[in-house]
Design an enzyme around this catalytic site. Sequence first.
Site, PDB file in Angstrom:
ATOM      1  N   LEU A 162     -10.864  -7.782 -12.189  1.00 31.54           N
ATOM      2  CA  LEU A 162     -12.327  -7.100 -12.188  1.00 31.54           C
ATOM      3  C   LEU A 162     -13.114  -7.545 -13.232  1.00 31.54           C
ATOM      4  O   LEU A 162     -12.810  -7.546 -14.412  1.00 31.54           O
ATOM      5  CB  LEU A 162     -12.234  -5.701 -11.827  1.00 31.54           C
ATOM      6  CG  LEU A 162     -11.642  -5.281 -10.592  1.00 31.54           C
ATOM      7  CD1 LEU A 162     -11.437  -3.783 -10.639  1.00 31.54           C
ATOM      8  CD2 LEU A 162     -12.450  -5.635  -9.419  1.00 31.54           C
TER       9      LEU A 162
ATOM     10  N   HIS B 101      -0.195   1.335 -13.132  1.00 33.92           N
ATOM     11  CA  HIS B 101       0.687   0.207 -13.802  1.00 33.92           C
ATOM     12  C   HIS B 101       1.952   0.757 -13.791  1.00 33.92           C
ATOM     13  O   HIS B 101       2.527   1.608 -14.162  1.00 33.92           O
ATOM     14  CB  HIS B 101       0.194  -0.029 -15.051  1.00 33.92           C
ATOM     15  CG  HIS B 101       0.837  -1.306 -15.607  1.00 33.92           C
ATOM     16  ND1 HIS B 101       0.641  -2.452 -15.033  1.00 33.92           N
ATOM     17  CD2 HIS B 101       1.776  -1.354 -16.774  1.00 33.92           C
ATOM     18  CE1 HIS B 101       1.399  -3.685 -15.754  1.00 33.92           C
ATOM     19  NE2 HIS B 101       2.116  -2.586 -16.656  1.00 33.92           N
TER      20      HIS B 101
ATOM     21  N   GLY C 281       0.825  -1.269  -0.020  1.00 32.21           N
ATOM     22  CA  GLY C 281      -0.071   0.117   0.108  1.00 32.21           C
ATOM     23  C   GLY C 281       0.812   1.392  -0.048  1.00 32.21           C
ATOM     24  O   GLY C 281       0.292   2.314   0.536  1.00 32.21           O
TER      25      GLY C 281
HETATM   26  C1  GRF Z   1       2.979  -0.846  -7.862  1.00 32.14           C
HETATM   27  O1  GRF Z   1       4.223  -0.805  -8.409  1.00 32.14           O
HETATM   28  C2  GRF Z   1       1.936  -0.654  -8.565  1.00 32.14           C
HETATM   29  O2  GRF Z   1       2.253  -0.131  -9.901  1.00 32.14           O
HETATM   30  C3  GRF Z   1       1.577  -2.195  -9.029  1.00 32.14           C
HETATM   31  O3  GRF Z   1       1.674  -3.013  -7.810  1.00 32.14           O
HETATM   32  C4  GRF Z   1       2.443  -2.187  -6.881  1.00 32.14           C
HETATM   33  C5  GRF Z   1       1.786  -1.827  -5.522  1.00 32.14           C
HETATM   34  O4  GRF Z   1       2.784  -1.463  -4.826  1.00 32.14           O
HETATM   35  N1  GRF Z   1      -0.016  -2.061  -9.673  1.00 32.14           N
HETATM   36  P1  GRF Z   1       2.208  -0.622  -3.522  1.00 32.14           P
HETATM   37  O5  GRF Z   1       1.201  -1.762  -2.883  1.00 32.14           O
HETATM   38  O6  GRF Z   1       1.362   0.468  -3.800  1.00 32.14           O
HETATM   39  O7  GRF Z   1       3.240  -0.361  -2.557  1.00 32.14           O
END
Ligand code: GRF
Length: 227
Positions: free
Chosen positions: A102, A118, A21
Amino acid sequence: MSDAAPRLAKRRVGVLISGGGSNMAALIAAARDPAYPAEIVCVISNVASAGGLAKAEAAGVATAVVDHKAFPDRESFERAVVATLDRHDVEIVALAGFMRLLTPWFIARWHDRLINIHPALLPSYKGLHTHARALADGVKIVGCTVHYVRPEMDVGPIIVQAAVPVADDDTADTLAARVLTQEHRIYPLALARVASGAARVVCDAEGRERVVTDLAGTREGALVSPM
Ligand code: GRF
């Protein structure tokens, strides 16, 4: 009576996570600014042990666990997620490391109110292991993208991107760390544009969608890698 200009109501945002997170934390931190056009009103995880839950609680944000394994199918899981979002009067949903696909039903339910981050410059490197694949291909610039969600995975009108140079000695981990720093920068920016109505989806004659922002931006310069 105060002289301060009246503030517009902030848009109510729910964040869906599955892990650490850090992007969720960046959104919560940005939303503390009284001038930010959104507030994070709840964080939902499909994983009870997700580290992001404690971070959200420490920040005073309501949390909920909706464990997908407790439901017989994807749609009933998603109905439970929607019920939680609705309980908090959520208007915009931000996916932040949410590791469930989803259904078209959920995505249509939040049309143009559902965004994702992403870790690649879409439409390149959709899916998982983006940094390892980019390194294997020898690309010199990678990055990250915030986009509106459409039913196909990692597809949808792009709201903001950041580009990151690749060094010869980079590993997937060092690259991921530098891209993540930029994710924390662009996700709050993108959410602000969505919440304020600045990031509008337009459709061309062929039905292809893109986001326009009416921001002048900069036209000069480029990230050249390696320099
Ligand atoms: C991030 O690299 C995001 O781009 C991808 O998953 C990762 C999540 O990281 N979808 P976090 O949980 O926000 O630290």
